[in-house]
Structures are given as structure tokens and as C-alpha cells.
Scaffold this motif. Sequence first.
Motif, PDB file in Angstrom:
ATOM      1  N   PHE A  24      34.706  35.160 -77.137  1.00 54.20           N
ATOM      2  CA  PHE A  24      35.685  34.502 -76.434  1.00 54.20           C
ATOM      3  C   PHE A  24      37.112  35.670 -75.819  1.00 54.20           C
ATOM      4  O   PHE A  24      36.376  36.188 -76.605  1.00 54.20           O
ATOM      5  CB  PHE A  24      36.129  33.450 -77.831  1.00 54.20           C
ATOM      6  N   THR A  25      37.600  34.461 -75.360  1.00 62.19           N
ATOM      7  CA  THR A  25      38.858  35.533 -74.545  1.00 62.19           C
ATOM      8  C   THR A  25      39.507  33.927 -74.312  1.00 62.19           C
ATOM      9  O   THR A  25      39.297  33.345 -74.748  1.00 62.19           O
ATOM     10  CB  THR A  25      38.370  36.380 -73.431  1.00 62.19           C
ATOM     11  N   GLN A  26      40.911  34.870 -73.566  1.00 62.67           N
ATOM     12  CA  GLN A  26      41.740  33.592 -73.658  1.00 62.67           C
ATOM     13  C   GLN A  26      42.206  33.843 -72.112  1.00 62.67           C
ATOM     14  O   GLN A  26      41.989  34.814 -71.572  1.00 62.67           O
ATOM     15  CB  GLN A  26      42.690  34.298 -74.261  1.00 62.67           C
ATOM     16  N   ASP A  27      42.190  32.805 -71.332  1.00 63.59           N
ATOM     17  CA  ASP A  27      42.183  33.408 -70.127  1.00 63.59           C
ATOM     18  C   ASP A  27      43.856  33.469 -69.105  1.00 63.59           C
ATOM     19  O   ASP A  27      45.221  33.854 -70.882  1.00 63.59           O
ATOM     20  CB  ASP A  27      42.299  31.656 -69.329  1.00 63.59           C
ATOM     21  N   ASP A  28      44.346  32.931 -68.319  1.00 58.78           N
ATOM     22  CA  ASP A  28      45.908  33.825 -67.805  1.00 58.78           C
ATOM     23  C   ASP A  28      46.742  33.056 -68.327  1.00 58.78           C
ATOM     24  O   ASP A  28      48.406  33.308 -68.632  1.00 58.78           O
ATOM     25  CB  ASP A  28      45.501  34.235 -66.609  1.00 58.78           C
ATOM     26  N   ASP A  29      45.965  31.584 -68.733  1.00 59.87           N
ATOM     27  CA  ASP A  29      47.216  30.578 -68.991  1.00 59.87           C
ATOM     28  C   ASP A  29      47.233  30.544 -70.689  1.00 59.87           C
ATOM     29  O   ASP A  29      48.118  29.817 -70.944  1.00 59.87           O
ATOM     30  CB  ASP A  29      46.510  29.119 -68.425  1.00 59.87           C
ATOM     31  N   GLY A  30      46.319  31.369 -71.228  1.00 61.80           N
ATOM     32  CA  GLY A  30      46.296  31.553 -73.002  1.00 61.80           C
ATOM     33  C   GLY A  30      45.169  30.371 -73.504  1.00 61.80           C
ATOM     34  O   GLY A  30      45.426  30.206 -74.860  1.00 61.80           O
ATOM     35  N   TYR A  31      44.359  30.096 -73.190  1.00 62.34           N
ATOM     36  CA  TYR A  31      43.630  29.270 -73.374  1.00 62.34           C
ATOM     37  C   TYR A  31      42.368  29.991 -73.134  1.00 62.34           C
ATOM     38  O   TYR A  31      41.396  30.863 -73.112  1.00 62.34           O
ATOM     39  CB  TYR A  31      43.571  27.631 -72.442  1.00 62.34           C
ATOM     40  N   SER A  32      41.856  29.463 -74.341  1.00 59.44           N
ATOM     41  CA  SER A  32      40.577  29.669 -74.597  1.00 59.44           C
ATOM     42  C   SER A  32      39.561  29.878 -73.284  1.00 59.44           C
ATOM     43  O   SER A  32      39.165  28.487 -73.150  1.00 59.44           O
ATOM     44  CB  SER A  32      39.815  29.385 -76.005  1.00 59.44           C
ATOM     45  N   THR A  33      37.989  31.115 -73.539  1.00 59.05           N
ATOM     46  CA  THR A  33      37.337  30.658 -72.712  1.00 59.05           C
ATOM     47  C   THR A  33      36.443  32.035 -72.660  1.00 59.05           C
ATOM     48  O   THR A  33      36.427  32.459 -74.243  1.00 59.05           O
ATOM     49  CB  THR A  33      37.973  31.204 -71.128  1.00 59.05           C
ATOM     50  N   LEU A  34      35.210  31.711 -71.738  1.00 59.06           N
ATOM     51  CA  LEU A  34      34.026  32.572 -72.999  1.00 59.06           C
ATOM     52  C   LEU A  34      33.832  33.275 -72.176  1.00 59.06           C
ATOM     53  O   LEU A  34      34.229  33.271 -70.729  1.00 59.06           O
ATOM     54  CB  LEU A  34      32.600  31.726 -72.707  1.00 59.06           C
ATOM     55  N   LEU A  35      33.524  34.407 -72.726  1.00 58.05           N
ATOM     56  CA  LEU A  35      33.344  36.167 -71.713  1.00 58.05           C
ATOM     57  C   LEU A  35      32.075  35.737 -71.082  1.00 58.05           C
ATOM     58  O   LEU A  35      30.810  35.615 -71.255  1.00 58.05           O
ATOM     59  CB  LEU A  35      33.210  37.512 -72.476  1.00 58.05           C
ATOM     60  N   PRO A  36      32.047  36.737 -69.245  1.00 58.31           N
ATOM     61  CA  PRO A  36      30.664  36.596 -68.765  1.00 58.31           C
ATOM     62  C   PRO A  36      29.486  36.955 -69.269  1.00 58.31           C
ATOM     63  O   PRO A  36      29.927  37.700 -70.504  1.00 58.31           O
ATOM     64  CB  PRO A  36      31.685  37.484 -67.852  1.00 58.31           C
ATOM     65  N   GLY A  37      28.722  36.161 -69.512  1.00 55.35           N
ATOM     66  CA  GLY A  37      26.953  36.428 -69.552  1.00 55.35           C
ATOM     67  C   GLY A  37      27.213  36.893 -71.381  1.00 55.35           C
ATOM     68  O   GLY A  37      26.268  36.530 -72.155  1.00 55.35           O
ATOM     69  N   ARG A  38      28.525  35.608 -71.848  1.00 56.79           N
ATOM     70  CA  ARG A  38      27.889  34.747 -73.193  1.00 56.79           C
ATOM     71  C   ARG A  38      28.351  34.008 -73.467  1.00 56.79           C
ATOM     72  O   ARG A  38      28.519  33.193 -74.696  1.00 56.79           O
ATOM     73  CB  ARG A  38      29.617  35.902 -73.994  1.00 56.79           C
ATOM     74  N   GLU A  39      28.037  32.675 -72.430  1.00 50.18           N
ATOM     75  CA  GLU A  39      27.866  31.552 -72.434  1.00 50.18           C
ATOM     76  C   GLU A  39      26.917  30.795 -73.707  1.00 50.18           C
ATOM     77  O   GLU A  39      27.707  29.903 -74.061  1.00 50.18           O
ATOM     78  CB  GLU A  39      27.596  30.757 -71.080  1.00 50.18           C
ATOM     79  N   ASP A  40      25.869  31.883 -73.998  1.00 51.74           N
ATOM     80  CA  ASP A  40      25.105  30.966 -75.200  1.00 51.74           C
ATOM     81  C   ASP A  40      24.917  31.685 -76.146  1.00 51.74           C
ATOM     82  O   ASP A  40      25.085  31.617 -77.549  1.00 51.74           O
ATOM     83  CB  ASP A  40      23.508  31.694 -74.461  1.00 51.74           C
ATOM     84  N   GLY A  41      26.818  32.358 -76.154  1.00 53.06           N
ATOM     85  CA  GLY A  41      26.712  33.461 -77.542  1.00 53.06           C
ATOM     86  C   GLY A  41      26.244  34.800 -77.787  1.00 53.06           C
ATOM     87  O   GLY A  41      26.943  35.097 -78.736  1.00 53.06           O
ATOM     88  N   ALA A  42      25.348  35.034 -76.866  1.00 48.17           N
ATOM     89  CA  ALA A  42      25.183  36.317 -77.116  1.00 48.17           C
ATOM     90  C   ALA A  42      24.237  37.102 -78.465  1.00 48.17           C
ATOM     91  O   ALA A  42      24.401  37.921 -79.117  1.00 48.17           O
ATOM     92  CB  ALA A  42      25.703  37.258 -76.487  1.00 48.17           C
ATOM     93  N   GLY A  43      24.027  35.994 -78.891  1.00 47.08           N
ATOM     94  CA  GLY A  43      23.750  36.410 -80.660  1.00 47.08           C
ATOM     95  C   GLY A  43      25.107  36.640 -81.871  1.00 47.08           C
ATOM     96  O   GLY A  43      24.082  36.770 -83.101  1.00 47.08           O
ATOM     97  N   ASP A  44      25.642  36.128 -81.190  1.00 46.91           N
ATOM     98  CA  ASP A  44      27.151  36.799 -82.310  1.00 46.91           C
ATOM     99  C   ASP A  44      27.203  36.286 -83.788  1.00 46.91           C
ATOM    100  O   ASP A  44      27.308  34.489 -83.390  1.00 46.91           O
ATOM    101  CB  ASP A  44      28.340  36.417 -81.708  1.00 46.91           C
ATOM    102  N   PRO A  45      27.069  36.581 -84.650  1.00 46.14           N
ATOM    103  CA  PRO A  45      27.042  35.162 -85.612  1.00 46.14           C
ATOM    104  C   PRO A  45      28.334  34.798 -86.246  1.00 46.14           C
ATOM    105  O   PRO A  45      28.060  33.712 -86.493  1.00 46.14           O
ATOM    106  CB  PRO A  45      26.096  36.373 -86.885  1.00 46.14           C
ATOM    107  N   MET A  46      29.158  35.016 -85.282  1.00 46.57           N
ATOM    108  CA  MET A  46      30.347  35.254 -85.482  1.00 46.57           C
ATOM    109  C   MET A  46      30.893  33.378 -84.928  1.00 46.57           C
ATOM    110  O   MET A  46      32.023  33.217 -85.165  1.00 46.57           O
ATOM    111  CB  MET A  46      31.417  35.729 -85.519  1.00 46.57           C
ATOM    112  N   VAL A  47      29.989  33.360 -83.885  1.00 44.90           N
ATOM    113  CA  VAL A  47      30.702  32.365 -82.717  1.00 44.90           C
ATOM    114  C   VAL A  47      30.793  30.663 -83.939  1.00 44.90           C
ATOM    115  O   VAL A  47      31.769  30.705 -83.627  1.00 44.90           O
ATOM    116  CB  VAL A  47      29.186  31.506 -81.632  1.00 44.90           C
ATOM    117  N   ARG A  48      30.005  30.741 -84.581  1.00 45.85           N
ATOM    118  CA  ARG A  48      30.597  29.114 -85.268  1.00 45.85           C
ATOM    119  C   ARG A  48      31.706  29.859 -86.106  1.00 45.85           C
ATOM    120  O   ARG A  48      32.691  28.505 -86.596  1.00 45.85           O
ATOM    121  CB  ARG A  48      29.433  28.768 -86.417  1.00 45.85           C
TER     122      ARG A  48
END
Length: 64
Positions: A24-48
Motif C-alpha cells: 500500500f501507498t498513498q496517492d497525491d491526495d493522501g488516499y490509499s492505493t495499491l503499489l503497481p504490481g502488488r494488486e494481489d498482495g504479493a504474498g505479503d503476510p501483513m496485508v490482512r
Amino acid sequence: MHIDIDKDVCIGAGQCALAAPGVFTQDDDGYSTLLPGREDGAGDPMVREAARACPVGAITVTEG
């Protein structure tokens, strides 16, 4: 895994980006967005945890 961010609910608290900065990151307006290529969570155990940390419940994580 599928991650959905409800942009109408997000308040830009940034807790998701703190919990799972590799997904996750924040867009120019400060709202949450997914990093490019990470739309499926990329196996990150911290997504939940990032979804749970959202104070307004704007993030939904589902399997599939």
C-alpha cells in the motif's frame, strides 16, 4: 488474494501503508492505493493486518 479499497470510504489515515508498505501507498491526495504490481498482495503476510488497521474499514481482502 484480491484487495479492494473503497475510495469513497477511505479517509487517508495511512495505517495500511504503515502496516504493509510493500503493498500500500498513498496517492497525491493522501488516499490509499495499491503499489503497481502488488494488486494481489504479493504474498505479503501483513496485508490482512493492514485491512484490520484501517480505522474506517475501507479495505477488503478476499481469497481468490
